[in-house]
Design a protein around this motif. Structure first.
Motif, short mmCIF file in Angstrom:
data_model
loop_
_atom_site.label_atom_id
_atom_site.label_comp_id
_atom_site.label_asym_id
_atom_site.label_seq_id
_atom_site.Cartn_x
_atom_site.Cartn_y
_atom_site.Cartn_z
N ALA A 1 -9.54 -10.14 -2.80
CA ALA A 1 -8.57 -9.61 -1.84
C ALA A 1 -7.92 -8.36 -2.43
O ALA A 1 -7.78 -7.33 -1.77
CB ALA A 1 -7.52 -10.66 -1.51
N ASP A 2 -7.56 -8.46 -3.70
CA ASP A 2 -6.93 -7.35 -4.39
C ASP A 2 -7.88 -6.15 -4.45
O ASP A 2 -7.50 -5.02 -4.17
CB ASP A 2 -6.52 -7.80 -5.80
CG ASP A 2 -5.77 -6.73 -6.54
OD1 ASP A 2 -4.77 -6.24 -5.96
OD2 ASP A 2 -6.17 -6.36 -7.65
N GLN A 3 -9.13 -6.44 -4.78
CA GLN A 3 -10.14 -5.39 -4.90
C GLN A 3 -10.33 -4.59 -3.60
O GLN A 3 -10.54 -3.38 -3.63
CB GLN A 3 -11.48 -6.04 -5.32
CG GLN A 3 -12.59 -5.06 -5.60
CD GLN A 3 -13.91 -5.80 -5.94
OE1 GLN A 3 -13.91 -7.02 -6.16
NE2 GLN A 3 -14.99 -5.06 -5.93
N PHE A 4 -10.26 -5.29 -2.45
CA PHE A 4 -10.50 -4.61 -1.17
C PHE A 4 -9.21 -4.29 -0.41
O PHE A 4 -9.23 -3.91 0.75
CB PHE A 4 -11.46 -5.43 -0.31
CG PHE A 4 -12.82 -5.52 -0.93
CD1 PHE A 4 -13.70 -4.44 -0.87
CD2 PHE A 4 -13.21 -6.65 -1.64
CE1 PHE A 4 -14.94 -4.50 -1.48
CE2 PHE A 4 -14.46 -6.72 -2.25
CZ PHE A 4 -15.33 -5.64 -2.18
N GLY A 5 -8.07 -4.46 -1.08
CA GLY A 5 -6.79 -4.15 -0.46
C GLY A 5 -6.48 -5.04 0.73
O GLY A 5 -5.87 -4.60 1.71
#
Ligand code: MN
Ligand code: MN
Ligand code: MN
Length: 274
Positions: free
Chosen positions: A233-237
């Protein structure tokens, strides 16, 4: 406590929207979204029940769509349930399901089981006709002995009664949710039987198409997987959502409200709601 993914008998759950709300409340859920497959038909009833007990109900839906030739589920949250674009998506989906049901019925008829559409329609009651209803009708008629048998011999992928669904592409599902002022959430990302590389590709396309969040916590999921989902989730914003994906009490499905806390560093979807 939040639970932003569950089903009533308006799709393939077993409890009425009122029963789902009352059960969620009894389980300690304070904010709930009823996310029946491709329908918002349970919303008004759920809202009445929610207001009676003081639970905060968020509008919800789980839209079936396709990405790269495979089925993907997109949850819509906190949208206007009367928005024309959302309603036309819902209408299209029910037409798709009806058409498929009629084609399944034609195939079963050729295989020696007449009247399957009418039978499945009767069993479905208020719900949209789906394969489980056909399976029940087949058992009722003595055509097969079990649900499992119905799917393994007739209704499963590649079997003689199998009919491909004609779902909209992922971008269209996202667009209809966004148009209605809602948040598009990639449902149960760990459930798709794809490699992590493909899953990342799916997430990238989802985010590029305007998708805003993903379910970091979903159903009966290992905590290591939840941590991995939080990193993705963090990686893809993408913001983080949580949902039990409850369908009915008993084994097989997670209980309402049994959603562990989000891992550190997640950006919860509800923090953005006014
Ligand atoms: Mn379901
Ligand atoms: Mn799903
Ligand atoms: Mn679901």
């Amino acid at each position: 406590m939040y639970d932003l993914h569950c089903h009533s008998n308006r799709s393939d759950g077993k409890l009425t929207p009122t029963e789902v709300v009352e059960r969620a409340w009894a389980q300690g859920v304070q904010t709930l979204a009823l996310t029946d497959h491709d329908t918002v038909a349970g919303y008004q009833e759920a809202l009445t029940a929610a207001q009676a007990v003081g639970l905060n109900l968020i509008s919800g839906i789980e839209i079936s769509c396709q990405w790269s030739g495979r089925g993907v589920h997109i949850v819509g949250l906190n949208f206007d349930v009367d928005h024309p674009e959302l309603l036309s998506m819902v209408h299209l989906q029910s037409e798709n399901r009806e058409l498929r049901a009629q084609k399944i019925s034609e195939k079963l008829s050729k295989l020696g089981l007449p009247g399957a559409y009418e039978g499945a329609r009767r069993i479905a009651g208020d719900a949209v006709v789906g394969r489980p209803h056909f399976a029940q009708f087949m058992i009722e008629q003595g055509f097969v002995k079990s649900m499992d048998g119905a799917f393994k011999r007739y209704l499963g992928t590649g079997k003689p009664g199998d009919v491909k669904q004609m779902w909209p592409v992922m971008g269209e599902a996202i667009a209809s949710i966004e148009a209605a002022g809602g948040v598009a959430v990639l449902a149960h990302p760990d459930k798709y039987k794809v490699t992590r590389t493909r899953l990342r590709l799916m997430m990238k396309d989802f985010a590029d198409a305007g998708g805003a969040a993903m379910e970091v916590i979903s159903g009966q999921q290992d905590s290591l997987v939840s941590k991995e989902m939080a990193r993705m989730a963090d990686q893809f914003g993408l913001r983080a959502s949580v949902g039990s994906d409850f369908h009915f009490p008993g084994p097989g499905w997670q209980e309402l409200g049994r959603c562990p806390a989000l891992p550190e560093g997640c950006d919860p979807v509800w923090d953005h709601w006014g």
